[in-house]
Design a protein around this motif. Structure first.
Motif, PDB file in Angstrom:
ATOM      1  N   VAL A   1      -1.378  12.560  -1.879  1.00 39.12           N
ATOM      2  CA  VAL A   1      -1.416  13.308  -0.483  1.00 39.12           C
ATOM      3  C   VAL A   1      -0.218  13.883   0.854  1.00 39.12           C
ATOM      4  N   LEU A   2      -0.864  12.222   0.975  1.00 38.58           N
ATOM      5  CA  LEU A   2       0.138  11.586   2.338  1.00 38.58           C
ATOM      6  C   LEU A   2       1.666  12.179   1.963  1.00 38.58           C
ATOM      7  N   GLU A   3       2.156  11.727   0.920  1.00 35.98           N
ATOM      8  CA  GLU A   3       3.696  12.083   0.300  1.00 35.98           C
ATOM      9  C   GLU A   3       3.640  13.725   0.377  1.00 35.98           C
ATOM     10  N   LEU A   4       3.132  14.371   0.027  1.00 32.70           N
ATOM     11  CA  LEU A   4       2.881  15.868   0.165  1.00 32.70           C
ATOM     12  C   LEU A   4       2.870  16.247   1.657  1.00 32.70           C
ATOM     13  N   ARG A   5       2.057  15.720   1.975  1.00 28.22           N
ATOM     14  CA  ARG A   5       2.086  16.439   3.366  1.00 28.22           C
ATOM     15  C   ARG A   5       3.636  15.969   4.101  1.00 28.22           C
ATOM     16  N   ALA A   6       3.634  14.766   3.787  1.00 28.87           N
ATOM     17  CA  ALA A   6       5.553  14.479   4.787  1.00 28.87           C
ATOM     18  C   ALA A   6       6.139  15.071   4.208  1.00 28.87           C
ATOM     19  N   LYS A   7       6.221  15.668   2.829  1.00 31.18           N
ATOM     20  CA  LYS A   7       7.457  16.193   2.237  1.00 31.18           C
ATOM     21  C   LYS A   7       7.369  17.463   2.710  1.00 31.18           C
ATOM     22  N   ASN A   8       5.907  18.366   3.305  1.00 32.40           N
ATOM     23  CA  ASN A   8       6.235  19.019   3.882  1.00 32.40           C
ATOM     24  C   ASN A   8       6.661  19.443   5.250  1.00 32.40           C
TER      25      ASN A   8
ATOM     26  N   LYS B   1      -6.993   5.509  -9.516  1.00 31.14           N
ATOM     27  CA  LYS B   1      -7.357   7.194  -9.278  1.00 31.14           C
ATOM     28  C   LYS B   1      -7.232   7.360  -7.999  1.00 31.14           C
ATOM     29  N   LEU B   2      -8.330   6.520  -7.125  1.00 32.18           N
ATOM     30  CA  LEU B   2      -8.373   7.454  -6.237  1.00 32.18           C
ATOM     31  C   LEU B   2      -7.185   6.594  -4.822  1.00 32.18           C
ATOM     32  N   LYS B   3      -6.266   6.132  -5.237  1.00 31.95           N
ATOM     33  CA  LYS B   3      -5.725   5.605  -4.296  1.00 31.95           C
ATOM     34  C   LYS B   3      -4.227   6.156  -4.774  1.00 31.95           C
ATOM     35  N   ILE B   4      -3.847   6.444  -5.951  1.00 33.84           N
ATOM     36  CA  ILE B   4      -2.614   7.566  -6.071  1.00 33.84           C
ATOM     37  C   ILE B   4      -3.021   8.554  -5.941  1.00 33.84           C
ATOM     38  N   ASN B   5      -4.150   9.368  -5.721  1.00 30.91           N
ATOM     39  CA  ASN B   5      -4.570  10.205  -5.461  1.00 30.91           C
ATOM     40  C   ASN B   5      -4.226  10.668  -4.518  1.00 30.91           C
ATOM     41  N   TYR B   6      -4.867   9.960  -2.858  1.00 33.91           N
ATOM     42  CA  TYR B   6      -4.723   9.151  -2.110  1.00 33.91           C
ATOM     43  C   TYR B   6      -3.142   9.378  -1.228  1.00 33.91           C
ATOM     44  N   ASP B   7      -1.737   8.479  -2.467  1.00 32.14           N
ATOM     45  CA  ASP B   7      -0.163   8.412  -1.967  1.00 32.14           C
ATOM     46  C   ASP B   7       0.626  10.034  -2.135  1.00 32.14           C
TER      47      ASP B   7
ATOM     48  N   SER C   1      -8.681  16.240   5.657  1.00 27.52           N
ATOM     49  CA  SER C   1      -8.473  16.635   4.226  1.00 27.52           C
ATOM     50  C   SER C   1      -8.403  14.886   4.008  1.00 27.52           C
ATOM     51  N   ILE C   2      -7.123  14.828   4.917  1.00 29.96           N
ATOM     52  CA  ILE C   2      -6.548  13.021   4.924  1.00 29.96           C
ATOM     53  C   ILE C   2      -7.383  12.215   4.759  1.00 29.96           C
ATOM     54  N   LYS C   3      -8.147  12.621   5.764  1.00 28.05           N
ATOM     55  CA  LYS C   3      -9.200  11.370   6.431  1.00 28.05           C
ATOM     56  C   LYS C   3      -9.939  11.513   5.320  1.00 28.05           C
ATOM     57  N   TRP C   4     -10.771  12.351   4.413  1.00 27.47           N
ATOM     58  CA  TRP C   4     -11.702  12.286   3.764  1.00 27.47           C
ATOM     59  C   TRP C   4     -11.462  11.746   2.491  1.00 27.47           C
ATOM     60  N   ASN C   5      -9.762  12.054   2.157  1.00 27.37           N
ATOM     61  CA  ASN C   5      -9.129  11.091   0.912  1.00 27.37           C
ATOM     62  C   ASN C   5      -9.551   9.696   1.000  1.00 27.37           C
ATOM     63  N   ARG C   6      -8.947   8.848   2.671  1.00 23.70           N
ATOM     64  CA  ARG C   6      -9.124   7.957   2.389  1.00 23.70           C
ATOM     65  C   ARG C   6     -10.498   7.774   2.787  1.00 23.70           C
ATOM     66  N   LYS C   7     -11.446   8.097   3.448  1.00 26.59           N
ATOM     67  CA  LYS C   7     -12.743   7.358   3.377  1.00 26.59           C
ATOM     68  C   LYS C   7     -13.531   7.497   2.004  1.00 26.59           C
ATOM     69  N   MET C   8     -13.048   8.172   0.887  1.00 25.02           N
ATOM     70  CA  MET C   8     -13.601   8.171  -0.195  1.00 25.02           C
ATOM     71  C   MET C   8     -13.108   7.089  -1.233  1.00 25.02           C
ATOM     72  N   VAL C   9     -12.038   6.610  -0.760  1.00 21.24           N
ATOM     73  CA  VAL C   9     -11.304   5.239  -0.961  1.00 21.24           C
ATOM     74  C   VAL C   9     -11.650   3.601  -0.495  1.00 21.24           C
ATOM     75  N   ASN C  10     -12.090   4.130   0.670  1.00 19.89           N
ATOM     76  CA  ASN C  10     -12.721   3.550   1.248  1.00 19.89           C
ATOM     77  C   ASN C  10     -14.369   2.972   0.626  1.00 19.89           C
ATOM     78  N   PHE C  11     -15.030   4.342   0.388  1.00 21.86           N
ATOM     79  CA  PHE C  11     -16.036   4.455  -0.065  1.00 21.86           C
ATOM     80  C   PHE C  11     -16.241   3.229  -0.802  1.00 21.86           C
ATOM     81  N   TYR C  12     -15.536   3.539  -2.176  1.00 22.33           N
ATOM     82  CA  TYR C  12     -15.521   2.966  -3.145  1.00 22.33           C
ATOM     83  C   TYR C  12     -15.601   1.743  -2.995  1.00 22.33           C
ATOM     84  N   ASP C  13     -14.600   1.345  -2.428  1.00 20.19           N
ATOM     85  CA  ASP C  13     -13.980  -0.460  -2.694  1.00 20.19           C
ATOM     86  C   ASP C  13     -14.972  -1.023  -1.417  1.00 20.19           C
ATOM     87  N   THR C  14     -15.478  -0.634  -0.267  1.00 21.68           N
ATOM     88  CA  THR C  14     -16.504  -0.896   0.698  1.00 21.68           C
ATOM     89  C   THR C  14     -17.609  -1.657  -0.897  1.00 21.68           C
TER      90      THR C  14
END
Length: 481
Positions: free
Chosen positions: A288-295, A280-286, A354-367
């Motif tokens: 966010v990246l897709e939305l920023r890239a689209k903008n 779920k976190l990875k989908i949310n992160y993807d 915001s992007i770094k925080w989302n990525r860090k949360m994914v890494n936090f759970y993974d780690t």
């Protein structure tokens, strides 16, 4: 079970129980000491302190187990070597591997127990202890307020003060309060030279009594221009004493300090729950990246850039696009490009945190997921370091074994923490960050086991110097030749 196995297990278990309890006590007292400043003299009940110690103990057991295994294995094998029992066993044809086999099996069992604690008890204790803090702050709201910075723990208010003092630390100096309950910004501001917080047991209100201050409130704030806003109704006053109540919600009954069921961090989840959360976190992160890239894609008009068929290309045009325009048109185009580029860079910088925080949360759970498994094996890894180390030094007691155990565990714990931090910052993968301490320690364990089996010291200086000496003897001419 053979008599030898019983004797070896007894030699290990006696120091293990002693060292485990000592280490557990020291670590729990350290945790209590760190929290002592926040709970001492605050009217905290004995029930709270006992529950805090109970949950802290459950959280620290997985950390104390590897230290106990490491230290007791060094002591057990060191005692056998110091009393020449190890030499007697070898003369009777009993190898080192056979001698430590029962302890090795026990270490594997302790690793399994450590995994059960990390996967079930540790998340439970973490969740309960965190909720204990949240609820005690709800029962004693003054504890949640920190001097020197804005406090947003109370919904609808931003509270800042320079100092908190008094027996119950409910007296304040230099108070600044923004009332945001109207959801229209800082329309209501209160300042005071001093004040105090009063909260009655069982009340849903926290009372602020302020002294020698000012009160300012804008009644309407809808005009667009500064001039019109200045003409709007506002009120201000000075006061010697001002009292108002803040609704902090229902308090909890005594004995229900840890009743809230909030689990929002990976330390509060089991492996199965973390595994379900990561996608779920990875989908949310993807997203966010897709939305920023689209903008960025839309704001740069990149969709208008496309290739013409060769038959439609105007051969008379210069291949360098900008050279096809007059000077003034070039300036206009470049200014427009600069403005849009600056806007895109500004957007990227604004979204970077915001992007770094989302990525860090994914890494936090993974780690956390990989570290649970890696750290549960620490009992086995540290045993295969401690056992050969004890047989090599042949020294029992708490002296030298304690020093060696501390040195080894500090190295293990430091590399584990260092790897986790690197993984959380995306410098390395989460799996590598969680297993880096094991990757570094396993070769060291193999080296020590090999040297102990061959009855060699940790470092045999002659074995390193002899090849170098032989090399120079061959290439240098002998005297008299």
């Amino acid at each position: 079970m053979k008599i030898l196995d019983k004797y070896i297990l007894k030699s290990f278990l006696v120091p293990f129980i002693a060292t485990f309890l000592i280490v557990l006590f020291v670590l729990v007292m350290q945790a209590l000491w760190q929290a002592f400043e926040n709970i001492a003299g605050k009217g905290i009940s004995v029930i709270f302190i006992l529950k805090f110690l109970y949950y802290t103990t459950l959280m620290i057991i997985p950390q104390a187990l590897p230290i106990g295994v490491l230290l007791s294995s060094i002591m057990a094998l060191g005692n056998l070597g110091e009393n020449y029992e190890f030499a007697a066993a070898k003369s009777a044809g009993v190898s080192l591997q056979r001698l430590v086999r029962p302890i090795g099996i026990l270490a594997i069992a302790l690793s399994g127990l450590n995994f059960l604690f990390l996967n079930n008890v540790f998340p439970y204790a973490n969740q309960k202890q965190r909720n204990l803090y949240l609820n005690i702050k709800k029962k004693k709201p003054a504890l949640a307020l920190v001097p020197g910075s804005f406090n947003a723990d109370i919904p609808g208010y931003q509270i800042k003060f320079d100092e908190k003092y008094g027996e119950e630390e409910n007296l304040l100096k230099k108070v600044l309060i923004y009332d945001l309950t109207s959801n229209r910004g800082n329309q209501k501001v209160i300042t005071a030279e001093s004040g105090k917080i009063v909260t009655e047991e069982g009340s849903r209100y926290m009372t602020f009594i302020l002294y020698n201050g000012n009160y300012y409130e804008e009644h309407v704030k809808t005009a667009r221009t500064t001039l019109k806003r200045k003409k709007m109704a506002a009120s201000s006053a000075t006061f010697k004493e001002y009292e108002f109540n803040i609704d902090i919600g229902d308090t909890l009954d005594e004995g229900q300090l840890d009743s809230i069921n909030s689990a929002t961090l990976p330390m509060m989840l089991t492996l199965e729950e973390i595994k379900d959360t990561i996608p779920k976190l990875k989908i949310n992160y993807d997203e966010v990246l897709e939305l920023r890239a689209k903008n960025i894609y839309i704001s740069t008009y990149a969709k208008d850039l496309y290739k013409y068929p060769d038959s439609l290309v105007n051969k008379s045009l210069d291949s360098i696009t900008i050279d096809n325009f007059e000077l003034q048109e070039k300036i206009t185009i470049l200014n427009s490009a600069l403005t849009k580029s600056t806007r895109v860079v500004s957007t990227l910088n604004n979204n970077l945190d915001s992007i770094k925080w989302n990525r860090k949360m994914v890494n936090f759970y993974d780690t956390e997921y990989y570290n649970r498994v890696a750290f549960s094996l620490s009992c086995v890894i540290l045993f295969f370091i401690g056992a050969p180390l004890g047989s090599i030094i042949r020294k029992g007691g708490f002296g030298l074994p304690m020093i060696l155990a501390i040195a080894v565990y500090v190295l293990y714990f430091f590399t584990n923490t260092f790897g986790k931090n690197l993984a959380e910052e995306s410098s390395i993968s989460s799996m590598l960050g969680s297993w880096i301490s094991a990757i570094l320690m396993i070769p060291f364990a193999i080296l020590l086991t090999n040297r102990a089996t061959k009855d060699k010291g940790i470092f045999n200086l002659n074995s390193f110097l002899q090849p170098v000496t032989n090399f120079f003897k061959k290439i240098l001419p002998k005297k008299g030749n």
